[in-house]
Design a protein around this motif. Structure first.
Motif, PDB file in Angstrom:
ATOM      1  N   UNK A 287     -11.817  -2.568   9.396  1.00 62.43           N
ATOM      2  CA  UNK A 287     -10.535  -1.965   9.743  1.00 62.43           C
ATOM      3  C   UNK A 287      -9.864  -2.784  10.847  1.00 62.43           C
ATOM      4  N   UNK A 288      -8.549  -2.636  10.959  1.00 59.31           N
ATOM      5  CA  UNK A 288      -7.820  -3.380  11.977  1.00 59.31           C
ATOM      6  C   UNK A 288      -7.460  -4.773  11.504  1.00 59.31           C
ATOM      7  N   UNK A 289      -7.141  -5.648  12.449  1.00 56.84           N
ATOM      8  CA  UNK A 289      -6.645  -6.977  12.118  1.00 56.84           C
ATOM      9  C   UNK A 289      -7.645  -7.836  11.362  1.00 56.84           C
ATOM     10  N   UNK A 290      -8.917  -7.465  11.372  1.00 61.72           N
ATOM     11  CA  UNK A 290      -9.936  -8.290  10.719  1.00 61.72           C
ATOM     12  C   UNK A 290      -9.904  -8.153   9.203  1.00 61.72           C
ATOM     13  N   UNK A 291      -9.239  -7.117   8.665  1.00 60.44           N
ATOM     14  CA  UNK A 291      -9.250  -6.922   7.212  1.00 60.44           C
ATOM     15  C   UNK A 291      -7.963  -7.418   6.567  1.00 60.44           C
ATOM     16  N   UNK A 292      -7.980  -7.480   5.242  1.00 57.47           N
ATOM     17  CA  UNK A 292      -6.786  -7.878   4.512  1.00 57.47           C
ATOM     18  C   UNK A 292      -6.715  -7.129   3.189  1.00 57.47           C
ATOM     19  N   UNK A 293      -5.505  -6.814   2.777  1.00 55.39           N
ATOM     20  CA  UNK A 293      -5.227  -6.195   1.484  1.00 55.39           C
ATOM     21  C   UNK A 293      -3.737  -6.329   1.249  1.00 55.39           C
ATOM     22  N   UNK A 294      -3.298  -6.061   0.036  1.00 56.05           N
ATOM     23  CA  UNK A 294      -1.886  -6.200  -0.281  1.00 56.05           C
ATOM     24  C   UNK A 294      -1.047  -5.241   0.569  1.00 56.05           C
ATOM     25  N   UNK A 297      -0.347  -4.716   7.321  1.00 48.77           N
ATOM     26  CA  UNK A 297       0.434  -4.941   8.527  1.00 48.77           C
ATOM     27  C   UNK A 297      -0.536  -5.047   9.701  1.00 48.77           C
ATOM     28  N   UNK A 298      -0.501  -6.157  10.403  1.00 52.17           N
ATOM     29  CA  UNK A 298      -1.414  -6.355  11.530  1.00 52.17           C
ATOM     30  C   UNK A 298      -0.830  -5.716  12.785  1.00 52.17           C
ATOM     31  N   UNK A 299      -0.890  -4.388  12.806  1.00 54.24           N
ATOM     32  CA  UNK A 299      -0.408  -3.604  13.930  1.00 54.24           C
ATOM     33  C   UNK A 299      -1.525  -2.684  14.416  1.00 54.24           C
ATOM     34  N   UNK A 300      -1.532  -2.392  15.709  1.00 54.70           N
ATOM     35  CA  UNK A 300      -2.551  -1.491  16.243  1.00 54.70           C
ATOM     36  C   UNK A 300      -2.479  -0.133  15.562  1.00 54.70           C
ATOM     37  N   UNK A 301      -1.269   0.357  15.320  1.00 58.14           N
ATOM     38  CA  UNK A 301      -1.133   1.674  14.702  1.00 58.14           C
ATOM     39  C   UNK A 301      -1.672   1.688  13.276  1.00 58.14           C
ATOM     40  N   UNK A 302      -1.626   0.538  12.581  1.00 63.25           N
ATOM     41  CA  UNK A 302      -2.228   0.448  11.241  1.00 63.25           C
ATOM     42  C   UNK A 302      -3.738   0.583  11.349  1.00 63.25           C
ATOM     43  N   UNK A 303      -4.317  -0.039  12.366  1.00 65.77           N
ATOM     44  CA  UNK A 303      -5.754   0.078  12.589  1.00 65.77           C
ATOM     45  C   UNK A 303      -6.162   1.516  12.876  1.00 65.77           C
ATOM     46  N   UNK A 304      -5.334   2.240  13.629  1.00 62.38           N
ATOM     47  CA  UNK A 304      -5.631   3.648  13.917  1.00 62.38           C
ATOM     48  C   UNK A 304      -5.680   4.459  12.618  1.00 62.38           C
ATOM     49  N   UNK A 305      -4.703   4.217  11.735  1.00 59.10           N
ATOM     50  CA  UNK A 305      -4.669   4.925  10.452  1.00 59.10           C
ATOM     51  C   UNK A 305      -5.915   4.600   9.626  1.00 59.10           C
ATOM     52  N   UNK A 306      -6.252   3.328   9.553  1.00 58.64           N
ATOM     53  CA  UNK A 306      -7.414   2.910   8.770  1.00 58.64           C
ATOM     54  C   UNK A 306      -8.694   3.542   9.310  1.00 58.64           C
ATOM     55  N   UNK A 307      -8.789   3.669  10.635  1.00 59.98           N
ATOM     56  CA  UNK A 307      -9.965   4.285  11.249  1.00 59.98           C
ATOM     57  C   UNK A 307     -10.113   5.739  10.821  1.00 59.98           C
ATOM     58  N   UNK A 308      -8.988   6.465  10.803  1.00 55.63           N
ATOM     59  CA  UNK A 308      -9.029   7.880  10.430  1.00 55.63           C
ATOM     60  C   UNK A 308      -9.478   8.062   8.986  1.00 55.63           C
ATOM     61  N   UNK A 309      -8.922   7.261   8.082  1.00 57.66           N
ATOM     62  CA  UNK A 309      -9.294   7.357   6.665  1.00 57.66           C
ATOM     63  C   UNK A 309     -10.748   6.951   6.467  1.00 57.66           C
ATOM     64  N   UNK A 310     -11.143   5.840   7.090  1.00 56.68           N
ATOM     65  CA  UNK A 310     -12.498   5.329   6.924  1.00 56.68           C
ATOM     66  C   UNK A 310     -13.550   6.358   7.347  1.00 56.68           C
TER      67      UNK A 310
END
Length: 353
Positions: A287-294, A297-310
């Motif tokens: 999760x966060x900037x270390x991952x990639x997918x179509x 967005x390399x934003x901190x708030x994107x990482x927060x969302x990914x953490x919640x889902x994960x």
């Protein structure tokens, strides 16, 4: 052997917020980070740099964001292994993992989450023959404490957001700020470009476009640089300075994680973003900037969302067959492992007779 429910590699903002989301699910976390303290790049590279895209904060310094996150996760009592790099991943017969650091510390968990930001990274250095001689003697590749430059002469090189933002910020701190860029056009945010241009008109920033710093001079400590202009009529300019800060970005490297058998694309870890941000190894998430997918967005708030889902899917791996009913924190409150409880005050409704 350190045992935990979720082992998080990387203690930056995304890794720290994962502790909170996991804690809501009653899952314990332990974090590994090669840096000596939590916060990742926000703490190590730009703690005094303002961030503008964190919800509810019109502006917050990176270091302050880290402090808020640490305060938020304190009730969930995470463990930390600092100053050590995750080196080896071994999958066990039961599907769990043992992660060993470069110093031999072993960690055991059913779920591993890679939240390492850009991974390990090195600054991109300009090709100046003697630049190494002045490192930590007037040459710096990142700004940790802007007060170091109070009433000093500073030359910043670069054309992106970081160079623009710091030139603008230091215009109120340093006695003199010069910004050198090899092109006329900048790659930063439009408002930053316009603000830097306005400060240049006011004489608070000296702009050198279509130019590069080519030589450094000093006796043990940086004293001056030579700026070479593309326009032959301008030639070279000798400029006295106390500091030269080339901000050309970072060269990210996954390090040992790149040898774990993960699917890698352009130095980032591919994940299944349609479901849970899991990698090609079951039980290992990124999760966060270390991952990639179509659409990433390399934003901190994107990482927060990914953490919640994960965390929702990590719960199912750790508690197979057990159903968890998610409750909003506004309803269920936040119950920490330390016995603390935060919940909204219940309204008292008086009956009418």
């Amino acid at each position: 052997m350190i045992k935990t429910d979720i082992l998080i590699i990387g203690a930056g903002p995304t890794g720290l917020f994962t502790v909170f989301e996991a804690g809501l699910l009653k899952l314990k976390c332990h974090l590994i980070d090669a840096l000596p303290q939590p916060g990742g790049q926000c703490a190590e590279i730009y703690p005094k740099k303002p961030i503008y895209d964190i919800p509810a904060y019109p502006e917050i310094l990176a270091g302050d964001l880290v402090e808020r996150l640490l305060e938020q996760i304190k009730p969930f009592e995470p463990g930390f292994t600092f100053g050590e790099r995750a080196e080896k991943l071994e999958k066990q017969d039961d599907g769990s993992f043992i992660v060993t650091t470069n110093k031999g510390t072993r960690h055991h968990a059913p779920v591993v989450v890679i939240a390492g930001g850009l991974g390990s990274f090195e600054p991109r250095k300009p090709l100046i023959e003697n630049i190494v001689d002045f490192e930590d003697r007037g040459v710096a590749y990142m700004i940790k404490d802007p007060e170091v430059y109070r009433n000093k002469k500073v030359i910043i090189a670069g054309g992106g957001d970081s160079a623009l933002d710091w030139a603008i910020y230091l215009s109120d701190v340093a006695s003199e700020v010069s910004l050198v860029h090899r092109r006329n056009e900048f790659r930063g945010a439009l408002d930053s470009v316009e603000k830097a241009s306005e400060l240049a008109k006011l004489g608070k920033i000296k702009l050198h476009t279509e130019a590069e710093v080519r030589k450094l001079y000093g006796d043990g400590q940086l004293e001056a640089v030579v700026i070479k202009h593309n326009d032959s009529a301008k030639g070279e300019t000798y400029v006295e300075t106390d500091y030269f800060i080339p901000l050309f970005g970072l060269s990210p490297k996954l390090g040992p994680i790149g040898d774990w058998g993960l699917e890698i694309e352009k130095n980032a870890i591919k994940v299944n973003n349609a479901k849970d941000y899991q990698t090609n190894i079951q039980g290992v998430f990124a999760i966060g900037d270390v991952n990639t997918y179509e659409g990433k967005l390399k934003l901190i708030l994107s990482g927060f969302h990914e953490a919640a889902v994960m965390c929702q899917y990590a719960y199912q791996i750790i508690n197979p067959g057990k159903r968890f009913v998610m409750k909003y924190t506004t309803v269920g409150g936040v119950e920490g492992f330390d016995g603390s409880k935060k919940e909204a005050t219940k309204e008292v409704v008086q009956s009418i007779v």
